[in-house]
Design an enzyme around this catalytic site. Structure first.
Site, mmCIF file in Angstrom:
data_model
loop_
_atom_site.group_PDB
_atom_site.id
_atom_site.type_symbol
_atom_site.label_atom_id
_atom_site.label_comp_id
_atom_site.label_asym_id
_atom_site.label_seq_id
_atom_site.Cartn_x
_atom_site.Cartn_y
_atom_site.Cartn_z
ATOM 1 N N LYS A 78 0.644 -1.163 0.041
ATOM 2 C CA LYS A 78 0.244 0.210 0.301
ATOM 3 C C LYS A 78 0.911 0.625 0.103
ATOM 4 C CE LYS A 78 -3.486 1.752 2.719
ATOM 5 N NZ LYS A 78 -4.481 2.248 3.940
ATOM 6 N N SER A 153 -9.801 1.852 2.942
ATOM 7 C CA SER A 153 -9.183 2.974 1.356
ATOM 8 C C SER A 153 -7.725 1.946 1.056
ATOM 9 C CB SER A 153 -7.993 3.841 2.933
ATOM 10 O OG SER A 153 -7.223 2.908 3.806
ATOM 11 N N SER A 177 -9.991 -0.208 7.288
ATOM 12 C CA SER A 177 -9.301 -0.523 5.462
ATOM 13 C C SER A 177 -8.827 -0.721 5.442
ATOM 14 C CB SER A 177 -8.713 0.995 6.196
ATOM 15 O OG SER A 177 -9.336 2.223 6.151
#
Lengths: 486, 479
Positions: A78, A153, A177
């Site tokens: 990420k 997210s 997330s």
């Protein structure tokens, strides 16, 4: 079987057997990313050159008998994790030009274990969002339906794993997330206990809630990743100095006698009926395997979303102050004076959702409001943590739906922050209490995947992984692959 | 008709703690390095980095707390003070607000009126220093040096118990001495390692409520503190007597113009939005830890002064001078231990000749060119009559100039006192023979002439004869 269809565990065995090399595997996946990611927008940066070099040295290490736990296995980080020499944007214009001079502890540990980085995945800006639509680099699309959001997210990580562009990806989870996008893309997402994985080098959103974890295709793969990622880090004062168990060792054991809690207070209001039904079906499967269900009380759980939306913005308003245009990141041109430099650098560099949360956070911390909001929220947070503690006296884990509905259409909730925030209604409690929690695929609603949410007591990762793995021995929801990405 | 005014002062002293590395990072804290060479990613506030507490600062703060009879908190909490400034890399300063590490201490000073006064110490808390902005030599732009960012500070806040600028200076000097004694701060004011803000207000004598205060910022010399406070007091009294009112504000002392001027008013003050820093755990201290620190507590200035008076029978002024710094006191005790002379003689030499030489050359005791053992060696030669006190001063200067030990200098310059009575007698006889006129006068009753004869003998022996011995011999021979 095609390499891209294999799980991390299968690829590990394939490399061990010499079925293929890491360079071959890495090239295959890079080709897939090049061919498929246009549809998804799951990557912000693809690191082809670095990946092939890392793969070559992993193959060399393997030949020399030096085989790390993730040796030669390609993964995605990420874009919230700092990666030395590689652009680290956090999904923001603010850091569009930021090349990190150092590796996050998670990144370093995985590199030391031989992992190969394919690239950096797209995400909501500074991890603030539940749909990946707040990213400066555009929304990620859900591989199961390109019109839909993959959640957020960690949307890019979830989409890349679901679309078989990578066998595993790291993620971070502040209010859901990792777990919510895992649920919405039919993948496995684990958020470990707060302090289990180092936060050093993970760009902070809300420090007391942020925790690194992973998105994989199976619970077994998650166990393999966690063994590498977890552990005390002297550079993170909130990481906990506790031995890291062999997470793979116990996952084969039966869940007979496991006490599964079902929360009495989880209101069905806002819960899409069939999504709730899939979670109930999954719990029934666990019962059929020998688990027992017990109703548990979490009397304050309904306050978790408002509590979160005081605590998280408060911390973020302070954490994001360092992005001021002075030392790194976006700097406004031709600033007239210092104030103008601050205002325009931040005004231009941050998107709407980030600004909304900074303003909320500054408000709840300001003189005259601090006691009514921040202190009150901390008190409620303690009550919620106490509720979980009491519940875990009677049960081994708590189960329910991960998100209230399957993936929604891109654009549907963009203009309604409250609706967007409610997507995390089932996941936020675990962050407030610092508990480990996992989402595993448990079926489909209108051809879109939904997830089963499992929450454990502190350091209960082994049990969560065993439960998830055992469930996946009985079910094949996690095997399903979106048609367009087979 | 003018009322009598009472001055009320409270000080916030910032003492830089003498750790090797910064409070939350491993960067060194040494002063004077090239800009930004002592700032790592943590000090620069890079994305993703985290603070880790340097445990040494907890030890130092604990030691300070115990030294001022304060409560050392079993649990203290770091909080973020949020504001934007280019020399503050994270956009917040890590400090302590609600739960500081030290509370409820006290200190006793002798006030200008000669009375002992108790000055309450409200609290002392740990925090990180900011960097500094540089404007000189950069044309229109400004530079930022973050070497100082993250340097550990102990902010020591007094109660508004001080009643004059002089008392404020006395109090601050005493804190300065104590942190130095404890070895927790070098107290270097030129380098900004020890500085203070003063809260100053006035009220009509006898009034209970405090007047509105002004905060004077960043006073970094004892002289400026006294001047700044006095000027501010004068300003406030003039203002009130002219019918005005003092407003709560922060003021800056300008030493060039010798005036204070407003920086910002209360209304313009920042809302710092303090909250507990989620990156750092609360600091928890056990009783065992506190007792272990207490066991390392050095003798403090007041106790040392009392002991010097008692054990060495020193005059109280001398004891005060010798205990003003721990190093000077240690030096003095080194001399006492090594010499056979009395402790008062040792004190005279340390305060007098050594102190004078240090002063003259602008040196501190740690830079002394003569060690305590060497000084003891000199004092011993007076004590055993090898040289006179007068010659000793000459020997001292030679030693100061690096010509070796007292014995070396006495030997090489041939300064050894002549005590051989045969040798002295020869000279005495010669002086008597050469000055028959004076001999006659002496014998006729002009006793004072004994000085003349002694002087002549000393002249002949280049000062090396033992004056007492010469005196006695002359008196015998001239009977």
């Amino acid at each position: 079987m095609d390499m891209h269809r294999q799980t991390l565990t299968e690829l590990c065995a394939g490399l061990d057997k010499g079925d293929f090399t890491s360079v071959e595997l890495t090239q295959t996946l890079l080709d897939r990313v090049a061919a498929q990611d246009e549809k998804l927008n799951a990557f912000i940066t693809v690191t082809s050159t670095e990946a092939l070099a890392a793969a070559a040295s992993a193959d060399k290490a393997r030949a020399a008998g030096n085989i790390g736990a993730l040796n030669g296995l390609p993964i995605v980080h990420k874009d919230i994790f700092c990666t030395e020499g590689i652009k680290t944007t956090c999904g923001s214009k603010m850091l569009d030009n930021f090349i990190s001079p150092y590796n996050a502890t998670v990144v370093q540990k995985m590199a030391d274990a031989g992992a190969v980085i394919l690239g950096k995945s797209n995400m909501d800006e500074f991890a603030m969002g539940s749909s990946n639509e707040t990213s400066f680099f555009g929304p990620v699309r859900n591989p199961w339906n390109l019109e839909c959001s993959p959640g957020g997210s960690s949307g890019g990580s979830a989409a890349s794993v679901a679309a078989r562009l990578a066998p595993a990806a790291t993620g971070t989870d502040t209010g859901g997330s990792i777990r919510q996008p895992a649920a919405l893309t039919g993948t496995v997402g684990l958020k470990p206990t707060y302090g289990r994985v180092s936060r050093y080098g993970m760009i902070a959103f809300a420090s007391s809630l942020d925790q690194a974890g992973m998105i994989t295709r199976s619970a077994e793969d998650a166990a393999r990743m966690l063994g590498v990622m977890a552990g005390f880090d002297e550079r993170d004062s909130t990481s906990i100095d506790q031995a890291v168990p062999d997470y793979l060792a116990g996952i084969g054991e039966s869940i007979k006698g496991l006490r599964v809690g079902v929360v009495r207070q989880h209101s069905d209001e806002g819960l899409e009926e069939r999504t709730g039904a899939r979670a109930k079906d999954a719990i029934a499967v666990l019962e059929s395997m020998g688990a027992t269900t017990v109703e548990v009380d979490l009397p304050n759980i309904d306050l978790s979303v408002p509590t979160y939306y005081v605590v998280a913005p408060a911390e973020c308003s302070s954490n994001l102050s360092r992005f001021d245009g002075v030392r790194f990141g976006h700097r406004a041109e031709n600033a007239e004076d210092l104030l103008d430099l601050y205002c325009r650098s931040r005004g231009e560099g941050f998107g709407d959702e980030v600004k909304r949360r900074i303003m909320t956070g500054a408000y709840v911390l300001s003189a005259g409001y601090y006691d009514a909001y921040y202190i009150k929220a901390q008190q409620v947070r303690q009550l919620i943590a106490d509720d979980f503690k009491k519940a875990f006296a009677d049960v081994d884990l708590i189960a329910g739906p991960t998100a209230p509905s399957p993936a929604f259409k891109l654009g549907d909730k963009v203009d309604d922050p409250i609706q967007m925030y409610l997507n995390d209604i089932y996941t936020i409690g675990a962050n407030l209490a610092g508990l480990p929690a996992m989402s595993v695929p448990c079926g489909f609603v209108d051809d879109m995947p939904v997830g089963l949410h499992l929450v454990g007591p502190h350091f209960g990762e082994e049990m969560l992984l065993r439960c998830g793995h055992q469930y996946q021995q009985e079910t094949d929801w996690h095997i399903a692959c979106p048609e367009a990405f087979k | 008709m003018s009322v009598a005014w009472e001055v009320v002062i409270g000080l916030e002293i910032h003492a830089q703690l003498a750790t090797k590395s910064k409070i939350f990072s491993g960067s060194p804290t040494a002063y004077g390095a090239d800009p930004n060479t002592q700032a790592n990613l943590v000090d620069l506030g890079y994305p993703g980095v985290l603070p880790v507490l340097n445990k040494e600062v907890v030890r130092m703060a604990t030691l300070f707390g115990l030294a001022v009879s304060a409560t050392v908190a079993r649990r203290s909490v770091f909080a973020r003070k949020n504001y934007f400034y280019p020399d503050l890399p994270k956009g917040y300063q890590i400090s302590q607000l609600e739960l500081p590490i030290v509370e409820h201490g006290e200190m006793h000073i002798i006030g200008v009126d000669g009375m002992e006064k108790r000055i309450g110490i409200t609290r002392a808390h740990l925090e990180e220093d900011a960097g500094k902005s540089i404007h000189e030599g950069l044309d229109a732009s400004s530079g930022i040096d973050l070497n100082r960012a993250g340097t550990p500070l102990l902010e020591i806040v007094s109660e508004p118990d001080l009643r004059s600028a002089k008392d404020a200076v006395t109090y601050m000097k005493k804190i300065h001495t104590i942190v130095h004694y404890l070895g927790i701060s070098d107290g270097n004011m030129q380098e900004g390692s020890f500085r203070c803000d003063a809260n100053v207000s006035v009220r009509p004598m006898g009034q209970k409520e405090l007047g509105t205060r002004a905060e004077l910022k960043n006073l970094n010399s004892f002289r400026y503190i006294e001047k700044a406070i006095n000027i501010e007091v004068e300003r406030q009294i003039d203002l009130i007597e002219d019918g005005g009112t003092v407003v709560q504000e922060t003021r800056l002392y300008d030493s060039d113009k010798d005036e204070t001027r407003s920086m910002r008013s209360k209304e313009e003050a920042n809302d710092y939005r303090y909250f507990p820093d989620p990156d750092l755990l609360p600091v928890e201290i056990s009783n065992e830890y506190i007792e272990a620190i207490r066991a390392t507590m050095p003798e403090l200035p007041d106790a040392k002064q009392a002991r010097f008076i008692d054990e060495y029978e020193l005059k109280s002024d001398d004891a005060a001078i010798l205990t003003a710094s721990r190093m000077l006191a240690d030096f003095y005790e080194g001399v006492v231990k090594a010499t056979d002379a009395t402790a008062q003689v040792a004190a005279n030499w340390v305060i007098g000749d050594l102190g004078g030489a240090l002063n003259r050359d602008g040196l501190g005791i740690s830079d002394s060119k003569i060690s305590s053992d060497e000084l003891a060696g000199l004092v011993d030669r007076i004590h055993d009559d090898t040289i006179s006190g007068k010659i000793a001063k000459q020997v001292f200067e030679a030693m100061w100039d690096g010509e070796g030990s007292a014995d070396d200098v006495i030997e090489s310059k041939g300064l050894k006192q002549i005590t051989d009575s045969g040798a002295i007698e020869l000279v005495v006889d010669k002086v008597i023979a050469d000055n028959l006129g004076q001999v006659a006068e002496y014998k006729a009753g002009k006793d004072k002439l004994i000085g003349f004869f002694v002087g002549k003998v000393m002249q002949e022996t280049k000062g090396q004869a033992n004056p007492g011995q010469v005196n006695q011999m002359l008196r015998d021979k001239l009977k």
